[in-house]
Design a protein around this motif. Sequence first.
Motif, PDB file in Angstrom:
ATOM      1  N   SER A 146      23.586  61.975  27.249  1.00 54.32           N
ATOM      2  CA  SER A 146      23.858  63.396  27.408  1.00 54.32           C
ATOM      3  C   SER A 146      23.243  64.210  26.270  1.00 54.32           C
ATOM      4  N   ASN A 147      23.218  65.537  26.471  1.00 57.80           N
ATOM      5  CA  ASN A 147      22.703  66.441  25.438  1.00 57.80           C
ATOM      6  C   ASN A 147      23.573  66.395  24.187  1.00 57.80           C
ATOM      7  N   GLN A 148      24.879  66.268  24.363  1.00 59.28           N
ATOM      8  CA  GLN A 148      25.751  66.229  23.187  1.00 59.28           C
ATOM      9  C   GLN A 148      25.561  64.942  22.407  1.00 59.28           C
ATOM     10  N   TYR A 149      25.251  63.837  23.082  1.00 59.65           N
ATOM     11  CA  TYR A 149      24.987  62.586  22.369  1.00 59.65           C
ATOM     12  C   TYR A 149      23.785  62.759  21.437  1.00 59.65           C
ATOM     13  N   THR A 150      22.729  63.401  21.938  1.00 58.04           N
ATOM     14  CA  THR A 150      21.537  63.627  21.120  1.00 58.04           C
ATOM     15  C   THR A 150      21.857  64.515  19.920  1.00 58.04           C
ATOM     16  N   ALA A 151      22.614  65.591  20.149  1.00 57.04           N
ATOM     17  CA  ALA A 151      22.927  66.529  19.078  1.00 57.04           C
ATOM     18  C   ALA A 151      23.821  65.899  18.020  1.00 57.04           C
ATOM     19  N   PHE A 152      24.863  65.190  18.440  1.00 56.30           N
ATOM     20  CA  PHE A 152      25.743  64.547  17.463  1.00 56.30           C
ATOM     21  C   PHE A 152      25.045  63.374  16.780  1.00 56.30           C
ATOM     22  N   GLY A 153      24.076  62.753  17.459  1.00 55.21           N
ATOM     23  CA  GLY A 153      23.265  61.724  16.824  1.00 55.21           C
ATOM     24  C   GLY A 153      22.385  62.307  15.732  1.00 55.21           C
ATOM     25  N   ASN A 154      21.775  63.474  16.006  1.00 48.96           N
ATOM     26  CA  ASN A 154      20.945  64.131  14.991  1.00 48.96           C
ATOM     27  C   ASN A 154      21.766  64.527  13.771  1.00 48.96           C
ATOM     28  N   ASN A 155      23.069  64.762  13.966  1.00 51.53           N
ATOM     29  CA  ASN A 155      23.942  65.131  12.853  1.00 51.53           C
ATOM     30  C   ASN A 155      24.606  63.921  12.205  1.00 51.53           C
ATOM     31  N   GLY A 156      24.202  62.714  12.588  1.00 50.51           N
ATOM     32  CA  GLY A 156      24.628  61.512  11.880  1.00 50.51           C
ATOM     33  C   GLY A 156      25.838  60.797  12.423  1.00 50.51           C
ATOM     34  N   TRP A 157      26.423  61.265  13.539  1.00 50.38           N
ATOM     35  CA  TRP A 157      27.642  60.651  14.047  1.00 50.38           C
ATOM     36  C   TRP A 157      27.372  59.563  15.079  1.00 50.38           C
ATOM     37  N   GLN A 158      26.293  59.677  15.820  1.00 49.22           N
ATOM     38  CA  GLN A 158      25.989  58.718  16.879  1.00 49.22           C
ATOM     39  C   GLN A 158      24.551  58.240  16.744  1.00 49.22           C
TER      40      GLN A 158
END
Length: 373
Positions: A146-158
């Motif tokens: 999902s789009n949120q997975y990519t965004a939270f991944g870029n912020n270091g959580w996923q």
Amino acid sequence: MNRLLILLLPVFLGILRVNGQEAPKADSTKAKITMKGLFQARYLFSGNKDVDLNGLHHTNGKAVYNDFDLKRVRLQFTSKISDRTDVVLLLNLADFKNDPVNKVLENAYITYRLDHYINLKMGQFRPAFGLEDMYAVDVIKSLDYSNQYTAFGNNGWQSFQIGASIYGAVSGEVPVKYEFSIVNGNGRNQTADSDNGKHFSSRVELGLQKSLKIKLGLNGGLATVQNSNVYASGIDLSGVIPVCKKWSLEIETEFKQGNNHVLYYGLDSAKRIGSVSQYQMRGVYFLPNLRYAINYHRLSSLEFSCRYEYFDRDFRHASNPRQTYTPMVSAEFLKSYNARIQFGVNIDHYKKNIAGTTQYDNQLFILQVQSRL
């Protein structure tokens, strides 16, 4: 204090169940190496000839709007060096098609199993911080994460991060799985951390109902980035509803919210409004997947899904929510998605289109074939 209690809860659950348990007996397992692989190839076509395949709007009419692409060519090596210790390496050779800096190597970690309740992991891996971290991309019920997975991944959580974790499971009337992770939070394959802060995160997954496989996940995280405190949190729910003998409906949904410190520190200091705590993102998705177990010759199943996503990367300032619909049909051959053909479309709608950026309406058609080796 409440956030800290949520963060440490899974660790306490695991430790409490360990007390009084006998250590498992050692076995005579010999060291061995197993290899697996994944091949994913795609054809992509943009429904808007002014929007390229990465979603970027071009004002000069020179967008590349169709392409054949190798999405993933993965090789995974697992070495069982003892009855308690494994080493895992995962490479994505498709990353060589572009600049491979900070790419190619995805997983590289070692695990140590103390027992069923407490296990240790160190290296580069995906920390558990949501439903999508619980399975590999080749078995998801949509075209990609999902789009949120990519965004939270870029912020270091996923996504792939470097660090360590403790994880395990507790059986009972309500089975519990937990993971507590400490990672650098600046992505994979970095020569060093970007600062002295670390990302602390945890996930607790509760098995609420066995026959319907209903699971509830609670996720929380705290971090220090460039001397500023940031957070992230989320909740997810999944289950399987049998419809009749060969039909079943699989449902999953997830909500997340947290600071978008990557956006904040990516802005010129003169353009920042307030502190990093005021830059927050949030998203939710709902994914129903209808599965028909056909089992006709080599055709194992047909699946029909349509994921709906809502994501806003900065809802307190320049809010421009992105809504994405992803209808998809999938044919599974053999078993366990060892061969699969998928066709679907990502339909993006923004509250307002911004020319020359990735915030622009589009429809991206995707035909994907995959094989698990």
